[in-house]
Motif scaffolding. Structure first.
Motif, PDB file in Angstrom:
ATOM      1  N   LEU A 131       0.865  -1.171   0.000  1.00 28.87           N
ATOM      2  CA  LEU A 131       0.000   0.000   0.000  1.00 28.87           C
ATOM      3  C   LEU A 131       0.904   1.225   0.000  1.00 28.87           C
ATOM      4  O   LEU A 131       1.738   1.393   0.894  1.00 28.87           O
ATOM      5  CB  LEU A 131      -0.905   0.016   1.235  1.00 28.87           C
ATOM      6  CG  LEU A 131      -1.884  -1.150   1.425  1.00 28.87           C
ATOM      7  CD1 LEU A 131      -2.840  -0.851   2.576  1.00 28.87           C
ATOM      8  CD2 LEU A 131      -2.665  -1.449   0.151  1.00 28.87           C
ATOM      9  N   VAL A 169      -4.889 -10.598  -1.419  1.00 28.78           N
ATOM     10  CA  VAL A 169      -6.097  -9.912  -0.959  1.00 28.78           C
ATOM     11  C   VAL A 169      -6.533 -10.461   0.403  1.00 28.78           C
ATOM     12  O   VAL A 169      -6.865  -9.709   1.325  1.00 28.78           O
ATOM     13  CB  VAL A 169      -7.225 -10.068  -1.993  1.00 28.78           C
ATOM     14  CG1 VAL A 169      -8.555  -9.614  -1.412  1.00 28.78           C
ATOM     15  CG2 VAL A 169      -6.897  -9.271  -3.246  1.00 28.78           C
ATOM     16  N   GLY A 172      -4.213  -9.266   3.143  1.00 30.06           N
ATOM     17  CA  GLY A 172      -4.427  -7.862   3.495  1.00 30.06           C
ATOM     18  C   GLY A 172      -5.621  -7.682   4.420  1.00 30.06           C
ATOM     19  O   GLY A 172      -5.582  -6.890   5.360  1.00 30.06           O
ATOM     20  N   TRP A 173      -6.699  -8.432   4.145  1.00 26.84           N
ATOM     21  CA  TRP A 173      -7.883  -8.345   5.013  1.00 26.84           C
ATOM     22  C   TRP A 173      -7.589  -8.888   6.399  1.00 26.84           C
ATOM     23  O   TRP A 173      -7.977  -8.298   7.408  1.00 26.84           O
ATOM     24  CB  TRP A 173      -9.043  -9.098   4.371  1.00 26.84           C
ATOM     25  CG  TRP A 173     -10.211  -9.304   5.285  1.00 26.84           C
ATOM     26  CD1 TRP A 173     -10.646 -10.469   5.829  1.00 26.84           C
ATOM     27  CD2 TRP A 173     -11.088  -8.284   5.792  1.00 26.84           C
ATOM     28  NE1 TRP A 173     -11.730 -10.266   6.632  1.00 26.84           N
ATOM     29  CE2 TRP A 173     -12.031  -8.916   6.633  1.00 26.84           C
ATOM     30  CE3 TRP A 173     -11.162  -6.900   5.618  1.00 26.84           C
ATOM     31  CZ2 TRP A 173     -13.039  -8.220   7.292  1.00 26.84           C
ATOM     32  CZ3 TRP A 173     -12.169  -6.211   6.276  1.00 26.84           C
ATOM     33  CH2 TRP A 173     -13.092  -6.865   7.097  1.00 26.84           C
ATOM     34  N   VAL A 178      -8.053  -4.280   5.307  1.00 28.05           N
ATOM     35  CA  VAL A 178      -8.477  -3.557   4.103  1.00 28.05           C
ATOM     36  C   VAL A 178      -8.989  -4.551   3.067  1.00 28.05           C
ATOM     37  O   VAL A 178      -8.559  -5.703   3.018  1.00 28.05           O
ATOM     38  CB  VAL A 178      -7.330  -2.725   3.493  1.00 28.05           C
ATOM     39  CG1 VAL A 178      -6.882  -1.652   4.453  1.00 28.05           C
ATOM     40  CG2 VAL A 178      -6.167  -3.610   3.083  1.00 28.05           C
ATOM     41  N   ARG A 179      -9.935  -4.086   2.266  1.00 29.16           N
ATOM     42  CA  ARG A 179     -10.472  -4.913   1.186  1.00 29.16           C
ATOM     43  C   ARG A 179      -9.925  -4.397  -0.144  1.00 29.16           C
ATOM     44  O   ARG A 179     -10.013  -3.204  -0.424  1.00 29.16           O
ATOM     45  CB  ARG A 179     -11.995  -4.877   1.183  1.00 29.16           C
ATOM     46  CG  ARG A 179     -12.617  -5.455   2.452  1.00 29.16           C
ATOM     47  CD  ARG A 179     -14.123  -5.521   2.331  1.00 29.16           C
ATOM     48  NE  ARG A 179     -14.756  -6.005   3.542  1.00 29.16           N
ATOM     49  CZ  ARG A 179     -14.888  -7.283   3.873  1.00 29.16           C
ATOM     50  NH1 ARG A 179     -14.418  -8.209   3.057  1.00 29.16           N
ATOM     51  NH2 ARG A 179     -15.464  -7.645   4.994  1.00 29.16           N
ATOM     52  N   VAL A 180      -9.401  -5.337  -0.924  1.00 31.49           N
ATOM     53  CA  VAL A 180      -8.801  -4.982  -2.206  1.00 31.49           C
ATOM     54  C   VAL A 180      -9.414  -5.856  -3.295  1.00 31.49           C
ATOM     55  O   VAL A 180      -9.545  -7.069  -3.129  1.00 31.49           O
ATOM     56  CB  VAL A 180      -7.271  -5.182  -2.181  1.00 31.49           C
ATOM     57  CG1 VAL A 180      -6.664  -4.786  -3.527  1.00 31.49           C
ATOM     58  CG2 VAL A 180      -6.636  -4.384  -1.044  1.00 31.49           C
ATOM     59  N   ALA A 208      -1.355  -2.488  -4.524  1.00 32.59           N
ATOM     60  CA  ALA A 208      -2.782  -2.186  -4.652  1.00 32.59           C
ATOM     61  C   ALA A 208      -2.928  -0.731  -5.089  1.00 32.59           C
ATOM     62  O   ALA A 208      -2.457   0.178  -4.397  1.00 32.59           O
ATOM     63  CB  ALA A 208      -3.494  -2.417  -3.329  1.00 32.59           C
ATOM     64  N   SER A 210      -5.808   0.735  -5.342  1.00 34.30           N
ATOM     65  CA  SER A 210      -6.892   1.284  -4.519  1.00 34.30           C
ATOM     66  C   SER A 210      -7.312   0.221  -3.523  1.00 34.30           C
ATOM     67  O   SER A 210      -7.075  -0.972  -3.737  1.00 34.30           O
ATOM     68  CB  SER A 210      -8.088   1.708  -5.392  1.00 34.30           C
ATOM     69  OG  SER A 210      -8.675   0.585  -6.023  1.00 34.30           O
ATOM     70  N   TRP A 211      -7.931   0.655  -2.442  1.00 36.07           N
ATOM     71  CA  TRP A 211      -8.416  -0.276  -1.426  1.00 36.07           C
ATOM     72  C   TRP A 211      -9.529   0.388  -0.638  1.00 36.07           C
ATOM     73  O   TRP A 211      -9.688   1.609  -0.645  1.00 36.07           O
ATOM     74  CB  TRP A 211      -7.283  -0.722  -0.494  1.00 36.07           C
ATOM     75  CG  TRP A 211      -6.631   0.388   0.288  1.00 36.07           C
ATOM     76  CD1 TRP A 211      -7.001   0.893   1.504  1.00 36.07           C
ATOM     77  CD2 TRP A 211      -5.463   1.145  -0.110  1.00 36.07           C
ATOM     78  NE1 TRP A 211      -6.156   1.901   1.907  1.00 36.07           N
ATOM     79  CE2 TRP A 211      -5.205   2.076   0.936  1.00 36.07           C
ATOM     80  CE3 TRP A 211      -4.635   1.119  -1.219  1.00 36.07           C
ATOM     81  CZ2 TRP A 211      -4.143   2.963   0.881  1.00 36.07           C
ATOM     82  CZ3 TRP A 211      -3.573   2.019  -1.275  1.00 36.07           C
ATOM     83  CH2 TRP A 211      -3.338   2.923  -0.239  1.00 36.07           C
ATOM     84  N   ASP A 212     -10.324  -0.436   0.016  1.00 34.23           N
ATOM     85  CA  ASP A 212     -11.422   0.056   0.850  1.00 34.23           C
ATOM     86  C   ASP A 212     -11.063  -0.121   2.322  1.00 34.23           C
ATOM     87  O   ASP A 212     -10.626  -1.195   2.738  1.00 34.23           O
ATOM     88  CB  ASP A 212     -12.717  -0.717   0.556  1.00 34.23           C
ATOM     89  CG  ASP A 212     -13.257  -0.427  -0.846  1.00 34.23           C
ATOM     90  OD1 ASP A 212     -13.047   0.708  -1.322  1.00 34.23           O
ATOM     91  OD2 ASP A 212     -13.876  -1.328  -1.437  1.00 34.23           O
TER      92      ASP A 212
END
Length: 264
Positions: A131, A169, A172-173, A178-180, A208, A210-212
């Protein structure tokens, strides 16, 4: 019918699955006197289809939204075989299966004899999520166990039957919350690395775009915190191959190796 096989990686694709299905059917119809056996598989798991067909099972249908896996509903393809069908092909089927499976697996002792084949080397794969925000990269601080007290790129081990981007992914969660979307990942670097007393590994770094969600410490029992660092200010106490990979990423180099020239 349900089973899981997790032998050493070099033992895959030598017939254990087919032999397990055969023994399970023998138990179901010979010892338990059952009328019908059925099984299901994930649509992408073609290897399991071969084990079902080898045992005489036939494809029966597709169950939509059957199981909940990794935060999503997944369908299953189903297979079945009746006791009469099993009995009709029992002996011929056993001979064909024994010819196809170069292993010995006995029902009484459940002992396995490895085939006399070349043992191909396989690598453990580590996946890493990059990130980057305002020219700074997010690092976590390891706590307890391997490399405790050292910084690292959020990372984890790839699981069986998992693409590297999906493993990244998932990691990361689990680690930083974070959600990717896998479609928003870009391969940033691959490093062939080794450390004293360990087998060589491949480290795969995905960036990534972008990510949420805002990153946070989602594993406080393993992580001592997280912080953003400029590429030219990576902490001195950083997992060595992570630090090496970050240096290469900063210069745009896509692949490297680490630890092979240290005489390990």
């Amino acid at each position: 019918m349900s089973f899981a096989l997790r032998p050493d990686s070099w033992k895959w694709k030598v017939g254990y699955g087919r032999e397990t299905v055969r023994l399970t059917l023998d138990l179901a119809y010979t010892d338990l006197g059952l009328h019908r056996e059925w099984a299901a598989r994930a649509p992408r798991n073609e290897a399991l289809a071969k084990t079902r067909f080898a045992a005489g099972m036939v494809e029966e249908g597709h169950i939509r939204g059957h199981v909940y896996v990794r935060e999503a509903w997944r369908g299953s393809i189903t297979y079945g075989i009746l006791r009469d069908e099993w009995a009709a092909q029992n002996e011929p089927g056993r001979r064909a299966l024994r010819a196809a499976c170069p292993i010995g697996l006995t029902r009484d002792a459940l002992t396995v004899t490895a085939p006399l084949t070349v043992q191909r080397h396989r690598r453990i794969i580590d996946v890493h999520l990059l990130l980057i925000r305002d020219s700074q990269v997010l690092l976590t601080l390891r706590q307890g166990g391997y490399a405790s007290g050292q910084s690292q790129v959020p990372s984890g081990h790839l699981e069986a039957d998992e693409p590297t981007d999906h493993g990244t992914v998932r990691g990361g969660w689990e680690e930083i919350g974070v959600r990717v979307d896998p479609g928003h990942l870009e391969l940033a670097h691959v490093i062939d690395h080794r450390a004293p007393g360990e087998d060589p590994r491949f480290g795969i770094f995905y960036r990534a775009h972008s990510w949420d969600g805002e990153p946070y410490n989602a594993e406080p029992d393993k992580c001592g915190g997280l912080s953003w660092f400029p590429f030219d200010g990576i902490p001195e106490q950083t997992v060595p191959y992570h630090a090496a990979a970050l240096r290469h990423i900063a210069t745009g180099r896509i692949s490297s190796k680490y630890g092979w020239d240290l005489g390990l």
